[in-house]
Write a protein that holds these residues in place. Structure first.
Motif, short mmCIF file in Angstrom:
data_model
loop_
_atom_site.label_atom_id
_atom_site.label_comp_id
_atom_site.label_asym_id
_atom_site.label_seq_id
_atom_site.Cartn_x
_atom_site.Cartn_y
_atom_site.Cartn_z
N MET A 1 17.75 54.30 101.25
CA MET A 1 17.30 52.77 101.22
C MET A 1 17.36 52.86 99.49
SD MET A 1 14.20 50.60 102.67
CE MET A 1 14.63 50.99 104.28
N PRO A 2 17.84 51.69 99.25
CA PRO A 2 17.69 51.40 97.95
C PRO A 2 16.33 51.03 97.11
CG PRO A 2 18.65 49.42 98.95
CD PRO A 2 18.50 50.42 99.82
N LYS A 3 16.25 51.46 96.10
CA LYS A 3 15.14 51.38 95.40
C LYS A 3 14.62 49.95 95.28
CE LYS A 3 14.82 55.76 93.19
NZ LYS A 3 15.89 56.33 93.62
N ALA B 1 11.02 44.16 102.67
CA ALA B 1 12.47 44.70 103.20
C ALA B 1 12.16 46.24 102.81
CB ALA B 1 13.35 44.28 101.90
N LEU B 2 11.53 46.86 101.93
CA LEU B 2 11.36 48.36 101.62
C LEU B 2 10.12 48.85 101.92
CD1 LEU B 2 13.07 48.21 98.17
CD2 LEU B 2 14.17 48.87 100.41
N ILE B 3 9.81 49.87 102.78
CA ILE B 3 8.48 50.33 103.01
C ILE B 3 8.75 51.82 102.68
CG2 ILE B 3 7.83 48.65 104.69
CD1 ILE B 3 8.47 50.68 107.07
N GLY B 4 7.59 52.59 102.38
CA GLY B 4 7.71 53.90 102.37
C GLY B 4 7.53 54.79 103.60
N PHE B 5 8.22 56.12 103.24
CA PHE B 5 8.45 56.96 104.39
C PHE B 5 6.69 57.23 105.06
CE2 PHE B 5 11.94 59.40 102.64
CZ PHE B 5 12.86 58.75 103.32
N ARG C 1 25.85 35.43 103.60
CA ARG C 1 27.17 35.27 103.64
C ARG C 1 27.89 36.40 102.58
NH1 ARG C 1 28.94 33.39 108.41
NH2 ARG C 1 27.52 31.50 108.93
N GLU C 2 27.41 36.51 101.47
CA GLU C 2 28.03 37.37 100.72
C GLU C 2 28.23 39.02 100.89
OE1 GLU C 2 27.30 38.69 95.69
OE2 GLU C 2 26.06 37.46 96.81
N ASP C 3 27.01 39.13 101.61
CA ASP C 3 26.87 40.49 102.14
C ASP C 3 27.20 40.57 103.68
OD1 ASP C 3 25.98 41.43 99.69
OD2 ASP C 3 23.90 41.07 100.23
N PHE C 4 27.93 39.58 104.25
CA PHE C 4 27.98 39.75 105.70
C PHE C 4 28.55 40.86 106.52
CE2 PHE C 4 30.44 38.30 109.50
CZ PHE C 4 29.05 37.26 109.96
N ASP C 5 29.72 41.61 105.91
CA ASP C 5 30.25 42.86 106.28
C ASP C 5 29.64 44.03 105.89
OD1 ASP C 5 32.24 41.51 107.91
OD2 ASP C 5 33.47 40.99 106.35
N TYR C 6 28.81 43.85 104.89
CA TYR C 6 28.03 45.23 104.49
C TYR C 6 26.84 44.98 103.71
CZ TYR C 6 26.95 49.71 102.20
OH TYR C 6 26.04 50.49 101.86
N ILE C 7 25.72 45.46 104.14
CA ILE C 7 24.64 45.28 103.36
C ILE C 7 24.03 46.93 103.37
CG2 ILE C 7 23.18 44.67 105.36
CD1 ILE C 7 21.48 42.90 103.40
N GLU C 8 23.51 47.11 101.94
CA GLU C 8 23.13 48.53 101.88
C GLU C 8 21.74 48.77 102.56
OE1 GLU C 8 22.04 51.67 98.31
OE2 GLU C 8 23.57 50.33 98.09
N GLU C 9 20.72 47.65 102.36
CA GLU C 9 19.62 47.87 102.95
C GLU C 9 19.45 47.10 104.37
OE1 GLU C 9 18.77 44.38 99.74
OE2 GLU C 9 20.43 46.06 100.09
N PRO C 10 18.52 47.69 105.19
CA PRO C 10 18.39 46.95 106.50
C PRO C 10 18.06 45.60 106.67
CG PRO C 10 16.71 48.61 106.15
CD PRO C 10 17.50 48.68 105.26
N ILE D 1 23.73 56.72 101.85
CA ILE D 1 23.38 55.69 102.54
C ILE D 1 24.53 54.58 102.32
CG2 ILE D 1 20.96 55.89 102.71
CD1 ILE D 1 20.74 53.68 100.49
N ASP D 2 25.21 54.62 101.27
CA ASP D 2 25.96 53.48 100.79
C ASP D 2 27.67 53.81 100.98
OD1 ASP D 2 26.11 55.87 99.03
OD2 ASP D 2 26.48 54.39 97.37
N ILE D 3 27.95 54.59 101.95
CA ILE D 3 29.11 55.07 102.23
C ILE D 3 29.38 55.11 103.77
CG2 ILE D 3 30.10 56.34 100.32
CD1 ILE D 3 29.48 58.92 101.37
#
Length: 264
Positions: A1-3, A84-88, A109-118, A217-219
């Motif tokens: 997950m991104p920082k 959006a981001l929580i720790g393990f 809409r900008e990230d419609f097809d791919y978003i790195e974070e859940p 996570i980004d591929i």
């Protein structure tokens, strides 16, 4: 997950309701319309059965409370909105308590097809159908319990078992390979890639090998693990996973099959 993330968590009101805009509801609607035909073609039966049981809305972002009401009666799970981001540590604690943490925002809409974070589409559309299956729900809880039992230095090892099963696992059905994982179900490009791409390495499910397999996570993943049956996760859940992690650490990570920019 991104920082970090450009997205801002949406918070429920006093009644537990999150207010989504008409534009956000439209993003959900269009994501479902785009992805559902792919899921019906590539996804495994446990996922499709879970979808049928949940009957998620297709024209608006679902509310966590309405999903929890259904899941609680099926497998005793609930879903709770989180930032959006929580720790393990918090992630494992929630899984151990049969509560799924769901990022509350939905992608632009900008990230419609791919978003790195859940986002909420990944969390609800991708994850909730699997939690209808008791075997997958119990395995998710086992991951959480193991996280509470192991050292923080083991978290990056343990999460690989979740990544290569619940998030990006494959399974054999009727002589074909189907997509099981939530990350696949909610990803337009990777769903097809995981099943059809000839350059992908598809390995038989093996706990120790999974623990030693790095990921990014980004591929789109270059390696997937394939179950013969969801029942294999029941057997995996009976293992001493803390001991498995120590054995994997002693053996070391496999060389990554991707350009090294970071390790999962």
């Amino acid at each position: 997950m991104p920082k970090d993330t450009k997205y801002i968590a949406k918070h429920p009101d006093d009644a537990g309701h999150i207010h989504y805009t008409p534009d956000e509801d439209a993003v959900w609607r269009d994501l479902v319309a785009q992805q559902q035909p792919n899921v019906e073609y590539y996804a495994a039966k446990p996922f499709l059965d879970g979808q049928a049981a949940l009957q998620l809305p297709i024209d608006r972002v679902p509310q966590c409370a309405e999903i929890s009401e259904k899941l609680m009666g099926m497998t005793g799970w609930s879903v709770e909105p989180v930032p959006a981001l929580i720790g393990f540590s918090r992630f494992f604690q929630m899984l151990a308590n049969r509560t799924f943490p769901a990022a509350s925002f939905i992608r632009s809409r900008e990230d419609f097809d791919y978003i790195e974070e859940p986002d909420i589409f990944h969390e609800i559309y991708g994850h909730m159908p699997l939690l209808v299956d008791k075997r997958l729900a119990d395995f998710s809880q086992k991951i959480g319990e193991t996280g509470l039992a192991c050292d923080k230095s083991d978290y990056a090892w343990l999460i690989r078992l979740y990544w290569f099963t619940i998030e990006f696992g494959l399974i054999r059905e009727g002589g074909a390979v189907k997509a099981l994982g939530s990350g696949l179900a909610s990803s337009p490009g990777e769903l097809r890639h995981s099943v059809e791409e000839p350059s992908v390495v598809r390995k038989d499910f093996d706990v120790l090998e999974i623990l030693r397999t790095p990921y990014r996570i980004d591929i789109n993943q270059p390696i997937y693990f394939v179950l013969d049956s969801v029942d294999q996760l029941i057997e995996a859940g009976k293992r001493d996973l803390v001991r498995d992690i120590q054995e994997a650490k002693s053996l070391g990570l496999f060389a990554p099959k991707y350009e090294v920019k970071g390790d999962g």
